[in-house]
Scaffold this motif. Structure first.
Motif, mmCIF file in Angstrom:
data_model
loop_
_atom_site.group_PDB
_atom_site.id
_atom_site.type_symbol
_atom_site.label_atom_id
_atom_site.label_comp_id
_atom_site.label_asym_id
_atom_site.label_seq_id
_atom_site.Cartn_x
_atom_site.Cartn_y
_atom_site.Cartn_z
ATOM 1 N N LYS A 1 0.894 -1.162 0.000
ATOM 2 C CA LYS A 1 0.000 0.000 0.000
ATOM 3 C C LYS A 1 0.928 1.207 0.000
ATOM 4 N N LYS B 1 -4.880 14.702 -1.457
ATOM 5 C CA LYS B 1 -6.162 14.004 -1.619
ATOM 6 C C LYS B 1 -6.267 13.389 -3.008
ATOM 7 N N GLN B 2 -5.819 14.139 -3.992
ATOM 8 C CA GLN B 2 -5.870 13.656 -5.366
ATOM 9 C C GLN B 2 -4.945 12.444 -5.568
ATOM 10 N N ALA C 1 -4.073 10.343 -3.351
ATOM 11 C CA ALA C 1 -4.545 9.201 -2.571
ATOM 12 C C ALA C 1 -5.787 8.564 -3.184
ATOM 13 N N ASP C 2 -6.409 9.262 -4.152
ATOM 14 C CA ASP C 2 -7.638 8.752 -4.759
ATOM 15 C C ASP C 2 -7.276 7.818 -5.912
ATOM 16 N N LYS C 3 -7.328 6.516 -5.656
ATOM 17 C CA LYS C 3 -6.851 5.561 -6.663
ATOM 18 C C LYS C 3 -7.702 5.560 -7.924
ATOM 19 N N GLU C 4 -8.961 5.965 -7.777
ATOM 20 C CA GLU C 4 -9.841 6.007 -8.947
ATOM 21 C C GLU C 4 -9.396 7.125 -9.893
ATOM 22 N N ARG C 5 -9.064 8.280 -9.315
ATOM 23 C CA ARG C 5 -8.604 9.390 -10.143
ATOM 24 C C ARG C 5 -7.220 9.118 -10.709
ATOM 25 N N ALA D 1 -7.756 6.801 -13.614
ATOM 26 C CA ALA D 1 -8.288 7.536 -14.772
ATOM 27 C C ALA D 1 -7.186 8.368 -15.423
ATOM 28 N N ALA D 2 -6.349 8.980 -14.604
ATOM 29 C CA ALA D 2 -5.247 9.790 -15.143
ATOM 30 C C ALA D 2 -4.304 8.929 -15.961
ATOM 31 N N ALA E 1 -5.028 19.491 -1.079
ATOM 32 C CA ALA E 1 -5.719 19.115 -2.319
ATOM 33 C C ALA E 1 -4.880 18.134 -3.142
#
Lengths: 163, 349
Positions: free
Chosen positions: A111, A129-130, A132-136, A139-140, A126
């Motif tokens: 992890k 947070k971005q 840490a967001d595995k979905e974003r 997508a990136a 900000a």
């Protein structure tokens, strides 16, 4: 991300590269379990190129071995990085490069968390947070333009600085 | 050690379904429970079924490819079970049906500016909702066969919207967002305008998922802050004396399950048969919570009654889904590329 003609940080302070790590005979012995340590993780990321300078993240002191925390038994790796200037617009991209490099090189059990050193950036929260967001992040990484930029930054990560 | 009826409740691994390449994002049971669908980063929708009823061995029946150009984030059956909707990072939502004898994509919903994160059907099957990283929630009306019309574009969230779900029997829509809030929407009967009727604030980071209980009087939410919260609706004139300004129902956080998940909680599922709550967490564990029998309905307690200790997923768990008819049957999927079927067994004590 808008392409910039002018460098944001024209004259960054340079830091010395770390000496090559010495591989011990114990590490070469396949019968001994050799857990990942901070130096090994640092070696994976210190050669990453800065997006705007022909310099490595180590030379710009963006990454430091002391800011890599590894707990092999608990499968966690925490990397803290320091953008060269507090309003660096490349902060997210640099964090993404570190993330992608560790994603590609480490076993999937880990992890990985990548964060900005506390107080080192105006948008610290900000950006963290971005990252840490595995979905974003996923997508990136499907964005072909972005992945090309990241690959360029990562291309230097494995080249021996002595060559 | 007897495994079928131990003293304490347990979560018994029933089967591991493999086949997807890479991360499996989402799973959804067919309303009749005879099929399970899954989707993920390999851009393939897989439909699983058994030979001899739900207790049999689950195998892939169909694989739907070529529907999307990028990751498929969520896949959901319509309440009638005839349609399948898939939400993709390619900014579209595809509607699949089996009218020709095999599953085909017969409608593609476009309009979102970027990644579609979630899709949900209202109980009537006449309304659908999608949400996206573009911060909007769209309400779609099923006009005619394979015709979907956008009835509303809702801009209430200030960030990426992660999840949309409809109330189990009312046309009330709930959404969860990266802006840490949950919002609810309904159509104003006076002017047919969809408006935000409630904002649920309490989580301190991204709300990844939400689930209503059977009657729709409570909502469970889960977040990057590592907690699960239980919200309860208070209607105008409620006995508890909770103020309802403007005569609109008020949703109040009545319980917070904290300290149970060591990382982000990606999904929550509320079983409409047993009332059990399942969670999917980035700490690789599936957990089951049950409301304490003696708890105050306005301050309920939820106890951890079982979890996937051994035999669990090897990476983040992304989604949990209770079987619609077989009580205690649960499916989960993970970044490790696998889907696991579990049976929650009550303890004997």
């Amino acid at each position: 991300m808008t392409p910039k003609t002018d460098l944001e940080n024209i004259n960054p302070k340079l830091y010395k590269r770390t000496e090559e790590r010495e591989v011990t005979t114990k590490e070469l012995d396949p019968t001994i379990y050799d857990p990942f340590d901070a130096r090994e993780i640092f070696d994976l990321i210190r050669g990453i190129n800065d997006p705007e300078h022909p310099l490595s993240l180590e030379e710009l002191n963006v990454v430091e071995e002391r800011l890599v925390v590894v707990d092999d038994a608990r499968n966690t790796i925490d990397v803290t990085y320091t953008p060269t200037i507090p309003h660096c617009s490349m902060a997210t991209l640099i964090g993404l490069c570190i993330r992608v490099q560790l994603l590609r090189t480490l076993p999937s059990r880990f992890k990985v968390s990548v964060k900005i050193s506390p107080g080192a950036h105006v948008s610290e929260e900000a950006v963290n947070k971005q990252l840490a967001d595995k979905e974003r992040v996923a997508a990136a990484l499907e964005n072909s333009h972005l992945i090309r930029v990241i690959n360029e930054c990562l291309a230097g990560a494995f080249t021996d600085p002595k060559l | 050690m007897s495994s079928e009826n131990p003293a304490m409740p347990t979560l018994k691994l029933v089967q591991v379904l493999t086949g997807h390449r890479g991360r499996v994002w989402n799973i959804s049971w067919h309303p009749e429970g005879n099929l399970l669908t899954s989707c993920g980063e390999d851009k393939i929708i897989r439909i699983w079924g058994t030979e001899g009823g739900v207790e049999g061995k689950w195998v892939v029946k169909t694989s739907l490819t070529d529907g999307h150009e990028r990751t498929i984030r969520e896949v959901t059956w319509s309440p009638c079970g005839n349609y399948l909707a898939s939400a993709s990072f390619d900014a579209t939502t595809a509607i699949w049906d089996k009218k020709s004898g095999q599953f085909e994509c017969n409608a593609t919903l476009e309009g979102h500016e970027n990644e579609v994160k979630s899709v949900s059907w209202a109980k009537s099957g006449q309304l659908m909702a999608t949400c996206s990283r573009d911060k909007t929630v769209w309400v779609w009306e099923v006009a005619e066969e394979d015709e979907y019309e956008c009835a509303a574009v809702l801009n209430a969230h200030t960030q990426d919207v992660k999840k949309v779900i409809w109330h189990p029997n009312d046309e009330l829509l709930a959404s969860a967002s990266y802006d840490n809030t949950i919002k609810m929407f309904r159509e104003d009967p006076a002017d047919q305008e969809w408006t935000c009727v409630a904002t649920l604030s309490s989580h301190t980071s991204t709300v990844w998922s939400i689930a209503f209980n059977k009657t729709g009087t409570r909502l469970a939410s889960c977040s990057d802050d590592g907690t699960v919260k239980i919200w309860q609706v208070y209607l105008p004139g409620n006995q508890e004396g909770i103020a309802t300004p403007d005569g609109t129902p008020v949703w109040k956080c009545v319980s917070t399950i904290a300290g149970m998940h060591s990382r982000c909680v990606y999904d929550v599922a509320w079983c409409h048969q047993t009332g059990l709550i399942a969670t999917a967490s980035a700490d690789d564990v599936v957990r089951i919570f049950q409301e304490s029998l003696d708890s105050d309905p306005n301050q309920p307690n939820f106890d951890l009654v079982a979890s996937s200790s051994t035999n669990g997923h090897k990476q983040d768990v992304n989604c949990v889904a209770w079987h619609p008819t077989v009580a205690g049957l649960l499916a989960s999927c993970s970044d490790d590329g696998e889907i696991r079927l579990w049976k929650f067994l009550e303890g004997t004590s």
